[in-house]
Design an enzyme around this catalytic site. Structure first.
Site, PDB file in Angstrom:
ATOM      1  N   ASP A 299      -2.440  -2.123  10.370  1.00 29.62           N
ATOM      2  CA  ASP A 299      -2.658  -2.037   8.915  1.00 29.62           C
ATOM      3  C   ASP A 299      -3.317  -3.301   8.352  1.00 29.62           C
ATOM      4  O   ASP A 299      -3.690  -3.334   7.176  1.00 29.62           O
ATOM      5  CB  ASP A 299      -1.326  -1.849   8.172  1.00 29.62           C
ATOM      6  CG  ASP A 299      -0.732  -0.466   8.383  1.00 29.62           C
ATOM      7  OD1 ASP A 299      -1.459   0.425   8.865  1.00 29.62           O
ATOM      8  OD2 ASP A 299       0.464  -0.279   8.068  1.00 29.62           O
TER       9      ASP A 299
ATOM     10  N   LYS B 238       0.862  -1.206   0.000  1.00 30.58           N
ATOM     11  CA  LYS B 238       0.000   0.000   0.000  1.00 30.58           C
ATOM     12  C   LYS B 238       0.884   1.237   0.000  1.00 30.58           C
ATOM     13  O   LYS B 238       2.038   1.201   0.448  1.00 30.58           O
ATOM     14  CB  LYS B 238      -0.938   0.030   1.210  1.00 30.58           C
ATOM     15  CG  LYS B 238      -0.273   0.064   2.609  1.00 30.58           C
ATOM     16  CD  LYS B 238       0.207   1.412   3.082  1.00 30.58           C
ATOM     17  CE  LYS B 238       0.948   1.339   4.418  1.00 30.58           C
ATOM     18  NZ  LYS B 238       1.841   2.439   4.702  1.00 30.58           N
TER      19      LYS B 238
HETATM   20  P1  ATP Z   1       4.134  -0.514   7.981  1.00 25.70           P
HETATM   21  O1  ATP Z   1       3.997   0.342   6.759  1.00 25.70           O
HETATM   22  O2  ATP Z   1       2.905  -1.347   8.288  1.00 25.70           O
HETATM   23  O3  ATP Z   1       4.709   0.163   9.163  1.00 25.70           O
HETATM   24  P2  ATP Z   1       6.530  -1.509   6.878  1.00 25.70           P
HETATM   25  O4  ATP Z   1       6.292  -1.646   5.401  1.00 25.70           O
HETATM   26  O5  ATP Z   1       7.213  -0.269   7.301  1.00 25.70           O
HETATM   27  O6  ATP Z   1       5.164  -1.661   7.614  1.00 25.70           O
HETATM   28  P3  ATP Z   1       7.337  -4.267   7.089  1.00 25.70           P
HETATM   29  O7  ATP Z   1       7.923  -4.597   5.764  1.00 25.70           O
HETATM   30  O8  ATP Z   1       6.011  -4.809   7.400  1.00 25.70           O
HETATM   31  O9  ATP Z   1       7.374  -2.699   7.369  1.00 25.70           O
HETATM   32  O10 ATP Z   1       8.425  -4.736   8.195  1.00 25.70           O
HETATM   33  C1  ATP Z   1       8.443  -4.212   9.509  1.00 25.70           C
HETATM   34  C2  ATP Z   1       9.154  -5.200  10.411  1.00 25.70           C
HETATM   35  O11 ATP Z   1       8.393  -6.406  10.472  1.00 25.70           O
HETATM   36  C3  ATP Z   1      10.539  -5.582   9.933  1.00 25.70           C
HETATM   37  O12 ATP Z   1      11.433  -5.295  10.974  1.00 25.70           O
HETATM   38  C4  ATP Z   1      10.491  -7.077   9.663  1.00 25.70           C
HETATM   39  O13 ATP Z   1      11.618  -7.761  10.140  1.00 25.70           O
HETATM   40  C5  ATP Z   1       9.233  -7.546  10.401  1.00 25.70           C
HETATM   41  N1  ATP Z   1       8.475  -8.590   9.659  1.00 25.70           N
HETATM   42  C6  ATP Z   1       7.765  -9.553  10.224  1.00 25.70           C
HETATM   43  N2  ATP Z   1       7.155 -10.298   9.299  1.00 25.70           N
HETATM   44  C7  ATP Z   1       7.439  -9.786   8.109  1.00 25.70           C
HETATM   45  C8  ATP Z   1       7.081 -10.123   6.775  1.00 25.70           C
HETATM   46  N3  ATP Z   1       6.283 -11.163   6.477  1.00 25.70           N
HETATM   47  N4  ATP Z   1       7.552  -9.347   5.776  1.00 25.70           N
HETATM   48  C9  ATP Z   1       8.330  -8.273   6.069  1.00 25.70           C
HETATM   49  N5  ATP Z   1       8.710  -7.939   7.313  1.00 25.70           N
HETATM   50  C10 ATP Z   1       8.278  -8.665   8.338  1.00 25.70           C
END
Ligand code: ATP
Length: 294
Positions: free
Chosen positions: A139, A10
């Protein structure tokens, strides 16, 4: 039985922090938009005497493989909630950059919840699945259904919105991690913990532009409060925004708490040209429609 789900990233077309909720969470007002960049989640699901979950991941080494992975936790949670005893294997193909403000982990978890519900004859309603997802991450309710939605509360209170006019977005994720917790802490410092409950931009202006289907007015009202505190410490994201604006983007903003930035173009070729200028960390994506099923 095998089921495959796509887990779309997203972007936040609009993101404001407008107060605090009783549990200490930040109260947000955001318009999230699913985009075509996605992970693939393949599930193998079998009845078993005792629930067990395993996970393998391709395409990224930094994602945890066990109980720290949101997709893994979603599978355990689903079994606990439904009382079903299953042997679940999750094969995750990561394409969404990690910790990038694109909700990759939340989208993977949502895909597991959707896939397990589908594979086991829909024991949970859409509302129950959404409530379950919200216990794992703010989210996740949005990621379960996707499309274009207004997200309030801590992100889990949703209202479906009309889809925006067709556009092409360039995503650029600088290879630097940004901690969401640190980004919120910086905003708290700047805004004294958000006691006022006031908006810092006009969500009404954004929503009415969306309702009228006017891309130029919509892009003129995109907003992200996190830019104020994240861009000064993330030079690569700030520089990328300048480059994207120089290529004629209708708007160029940060997604979530960064470091991903996105720029919106009405034409595919202009978007591709801007993406080429930013090199291998940039890609062109398009908005995707809501999911028809849960
Ligand atoms: P948001 O926008 O919801 O804050 P994000 O895109 O910034 O999320 P993610 O890619 O979801 O961040 O990763 C955040 C943390 O979650 C990372 O530190 C990662 O190690 C952990 N994590 C746990 N499961 C997953 C997964 N399936 N894919 C990616 N990261 C994951």
């Amino acid at each position: 039985m095998f089921v495959t789900e796509s887990a779309n990233a997203k972007i936040n077309l609009y993101l404001d922090v407008i107060g605090r909720l009783p549990g200490g969470y930040h109260r947000i007002r955001s318009v999230m938009q699913s985009v075509s960049l996605c992970d693939r989640v393949r599930l193998s699901v079998r009845p078993a005497a005792k629930t067990s979950v395993t996970l393998s991941c391709r395409g990224c080494f930094s994602v945890p493989a066990g109980g720290e992975n949101l997709a893994y936790r979603a599978a355990e949670l689903f079994c606990r909630e439904t009382g079903l005893r299953l042997r679940v294997h999750i094969s995750l193909t990561k394409r969404i950059p990690v910790a990038a403000g694109l909700a990759g982990g939340s989208s993977d978890a949502a895909a597991v919840l959707r896939g397990l519900n589908r594979a086991t004859g829909t024991p949970l309603t859409a509302e129950a699945l959404s409530a379950l997802g919200a216990t794992l991450g703010s989210d996740i309710p949005f990621c379960l259904t996707g499309g274009t939605q207004l997200c309030e509360g801590r992100g889990e209170v949703l209202r479906r919105l009309p889809a925006p006019p067709r556009f092409f977005a360039v995503l650029f994720t600088p290879p630097v991690p940004v901690s969401t917790a640190a980004a919120y802490a910086a905003l708290d410092k700047a805004y004294g913990g958000f006691p006022s409950g006031e908006e810092h931009a006009s969500s009404d202006a954004f929503l009415s532009a969306l309702g009228r289907g006017e891309l130029s007015s919509l892009t003129g009202n995109c907003f992200n409060l996190f830019e104020e505190t994240v861009l000064p410490v993330c030079r690569q994201a700030a520089e990328a925004l300048e480059v994207l604006r120089g290529y004629g983007a209708l708007t160029a903003r940060m997604s979530g708490s960064g470091p991903t930035v996105f720029a919106i173009f009405s034409g595919r070729f202009a978007a591709a040209r801007a993406a080429r200028a930013l090199g291998s960390f940039a890609r062109v994506v398009t908005p995707v429609c809501p999911r028809g099923h849960v």
